[in-house]
Motif scaffolding. Structure first.
Motif, PDB file in Angstrom:
ATOM      1  N   UNK A  33     -18.710  65.922 -22.386  1.00  0.00           N
ATOM      2  CA  UNK A  33     -17.954  66.371 -21.413  1.00  0.00           C
ATOM      3  C   UNK A  33     -18.226  65.983 -20.024  1.00  0.00           C
ATOM      4  N   UNK A  34     -19.396  65.848 -19.661  1.00  0.00           N
ATOM      5  CA  UNK A  34     -19.971  65.467 -18.134  1.00  0.00           C
ATOM      6  C   UNK A  34     -19.180  63.823 -17.933  1.00  0.00           C
ATOM      7  N   UNK A  35     -19.519  62.962 -19.091  1.00  0.00           N
ATOM      8  CA  UNK A  35     -19.100  61.608 -19.065  1.00  0.00           C
ATOM      9  C   UNK A  35     -17.594  61.502 -18.689  1.00  0.00           C
ATOM     10  N   UNK A  36     -16.777  62.430 -19.593  1.00  0.00           N
ATOM     11  CA  UNK A  36     -15.437  62.328 -19.530  1.00  0.00           C
ATOM     12  C   UNK A  36     -14.844  62.763 -18.216  1.00  0.00           C
ATOM     13  N   UNK A  37     -15.309  64.027 -17.750  1.00  0.00           N
ATOM     14  CA  UNK A  37     -14.930  64.604 -16.523  1.00  0.00           C
ATOM     15  C   UNK A  37     -15.279  63.724 -15.319  1.00  0.00           C
ATOM     16  N   UNK A  38     -16.473  63.202 -15.266  1.00  0.00           N
ATOM     17  CA  UNK A  38     -16.903  62.396 -14.128  1.00  0.00           C
ATOM     18  C   UNK A  38     -16.268  61.074 -14.012  1.00  0.00           C
ATOM     19  N   UNK A  39     -15.959  60.648 -15.418  1.00  0.00           N
ATOM     20  CA  UNK A  39     -15.257  59.301 -15.290  1.00  0.00           C
ATOM     21  C   UNK A  39     -13.969  59.318 -14.855  1.00  0.00           C
ATOM     22  N   UNK A  40     -13.216  60.308 -15.240  1.00  0.00           N
ATOM     23  CA  UNK A  40     -11.968  60.476 -14.581  1.00  0.00           C
ATOM     24  C   UNK A  40     -11.964  60.793 -13.220  1.00  0.00           C
ATOM     25  N   UNK A  57       7.918  51.234 -18.524  1.00  0.00           N
ATOM     26  CA  UNK A  57       9.073  51.351 -17.759  1.00  0.00           C
ATOM     27  C   UNK A  57       9.928  52.378 -17.596  1.00  0.00           C
ATOM     28  N   UNK A  58      10.218  53.108 -16.656  1.00  0.00           N
ATOM     29  CA  UNK A  58      11.071  54.205 -16.615  1.00  0.00           C
ATOM     30  C   UNK A  58      10.601  55.329 -16.855  1.00  0.00           C
ATOM     31  N   UNK A  59       9.185  55.487 -17.510  1.00  0.00           N
ATOM     32  CA  UNK A  59       8.693  56.933 -17.815  1.00  0.00           C
ATOM     33  C   UNK A  59       8.467  57.866 -16.986  1.00  0.00           C
ATOM     34  N   UNK A  60       8.736  59.074 -17.033  1.00  0.00           N
ATOM     35  CA  UNK A  60       8.278  60.010 -15.945  1.00  0.00           C
ATOM     36  C   UNK A  60       6.919  60.567 -16.331  1.00  0.00           C
ATOM     37  N   UNK A  61       6.297  60.158 -17.337  1.00  0.00           N
ATOM     38  CA  UNK A  61       4.660  60.336 -17.419  1.00  0.00           C
ATOM     39  C   UNK A  61       4.106  59.235 -16.979  1.00  0.00           C
ATOM     40  N   UNK A  62       2.846  59.883 -16.344  1.00  0.00           N
ATOM     41  CA  UNK A  62       1.827  58.833 -15.909  1.00  0.00           C
ATOM     42  C   UNK A  62       0.667  58.789 -16.701  1.00  0.00           C
ATOM     43  N   UNK A  63      -0.189  57.670 -16.501  1.00  0.00           N
ATOM     44  CA  UNK A  63      -1.411  57.539 -17.012  1.00  0.00           C
ATOM     45  C   UNK A  63      -2.232  58.743 -16.891  1.00  0.00           C
ATOM     46  N   UNK A  64      -2.425  59.146 -15.465  1.00  0.00           N
ATOM     47  CA  UNK A  64      -3.149  60.203 -15.205  1.00  0.00           C
ATOM     48  C   UNK A  64      -3.007  61.486 -15.877  1.00  0.00           C
ATOM     49  N   UNK A  65      -1.564  61.825 -15.824  1.00  0.00           N
ATOM     50  CA  UNK A  65      -1.228  63.049 -16.592  1.00  0.00           C
ATOM     51  C   UNK A  65      -1.694  63.003 -17.944  1.00  0.00           C
ATOM     52  N   UNK A  66      -1.449  61.922 -18.817  1.00  0.00           N
ATOM     53  CA  UNK A  66      -1.702  61.903 -20.126  1.00  0.00           C
ATOM     54  C   UNK A  66      -3.422  62.059 -20.474  1.00  0.00           C
ATOM     55  N   UNK A  67      -4.235  61.201 -19.507  1.00  0.00           N
ATOM     56  CA  UNK A  67      -5.577  61.393 -19.748  1.00  0.00           C
ATOM     57  C   UNK A  67      -5.925  62.748 -19.312  1.00  0.00           C
ATOM     58  N   UNK A  68      -5.565  63.435 -18.136  1.00  0.00           N
ATOM     59  CA  UNK A  68      -5.795  64.515 -17.993  1.00  0.00           C
ATOM     60  C   UNK A  68      -5.670  65.805 -19.349  1.00  0.00           C
ATOM     61  N   UNK A  70      -5.264  65.008 -22.174  1.00  0.00           N
ATOM     62  CA  UNK A  70      -6.242  64.548 -23.451  1.00  0.00           C
ATOM     63  C   UNK A  70      -7.517  65.220 -23.292  1.00  0.00           C
ATOM     64  N   UNK A  71      -7.963  64.963 -22.097  1.00  0.00           N
ATOM     65  CA  UNK A  71      -9.320  65.701 -21.559  1.00  0.00           C
ATOM     66  C   UNK A  71      -9.183  67.204 -21.826  1.00  0.00           C
ATOM     67  N   UNK A  77     -11.111  71.377 -27.934  1.00  0.00           N
ATOM     68  CA  UNK A  77     -11.675  71.068 -29.383  1.00  0.00           C
ATOM     69  C   UNK A  77     -13.097  70.944 -29.301  1.00  0.00           C
ATOM     70  N   UNK A  78     -13.947  70.627 -28.570  1.00  0.00           N
ATOM     71  CA  UNK A  78     -15.271  70.729 -28.452  1.00  0.00           C
ATOM     72  C   UNK A  78     -15.848  72.255 -28.366  1.00  0.00           C
ATOM     73  N   UNK A  79     -15.126  72.784 -27.742  1.00  0.00           N
ATOM     74  CA  UNK A  79     -15.346  74.416 -27.574  1.00  0.00           C
ATOM     75  C   UNK A  79     -15.266  75.158 -29.154  1.00  0.00           C
ATOM     76  N   UNK A  80     -13.957  74.787 -29.576  1.00  0.00           N
ATOM     77  CA  UNK A  80     -13.818  75.429 -30.913  1.00  0.00           C
ATOM     78  C   UNK A  80     -14.727  74.702 -31.925  1.00  0.00           C
ATOM     79  N   UNK A  81     -15.355  73.386 -31.852  1.00  0.00           N
ATOM     80  CA  UNK A  81     -16.328  72.864 -32.697  1.00  0.00           C
ATOM     81  C   UNK A  81     -17.562  73.532 -32.399  1.00  0.00           C
TER      82      UNK A  81
END
Length: 107
Positions: A33-40, A57-68, A70-71, A77-81
């Motif tokens: 969690x810490x590595x993922x969050x602070x990496x972002x 090209x032409x996508x309304x979705x950004x890299x940051x949105x998808x990464x966030x 996914x995080x 999922x980690x809480x569930x596990x």
């Protein structure tokens, strides 16, 4: 004044096994969690343009949105596990330790 049942539980090798397993699992999830969050956060701080780039090209979705997103999902999922393992393996081992302490070591 010491409680003899509590002392039996603390001296049980299964108790030490439980503490070790639970601690290792919790620290592993915490580190992920810490590595993922602070990496972002570091990505935002040092490469802010990267998070604003569209996925294609032409996508309304950004890299940051998808990464966030996914995080966010990975944290759930980690809480569930953890809850699944705590309610299964860890609780079963805890009940076994308590049962042995109360019964005087008899199963």
């Amino acid at each position: 004044m010491k409680n003899p049942t509590y002392e039996k539980m603390r001296n049980n090798p299964k108790f030490h096994q439980l503490v070790k397993k639970r601690s290792r699992f919790a620290w592993t999830l915490s580190l992920i969690t810490l590595v993922t969050f602070y990496g972002f956060v570091m990505l935002v701080a040092f490469q802010p343009a990267t998070i604003g780039e569209p996925l294609s090209e032409g996508s309304k979705y950004t890299f940051g949105l998808v990464v966030e997103l996914a995080m966010f999902i990975s944290f759930w999922l980690m809480t569930w596990a953890y809850v699944r393992r705590a309610n299964g393996e860890f609780d079963a081992l805890t009940q076994e330790i308590v049962r042995e302490a109360v019964s005087g070591g008899k199963k």
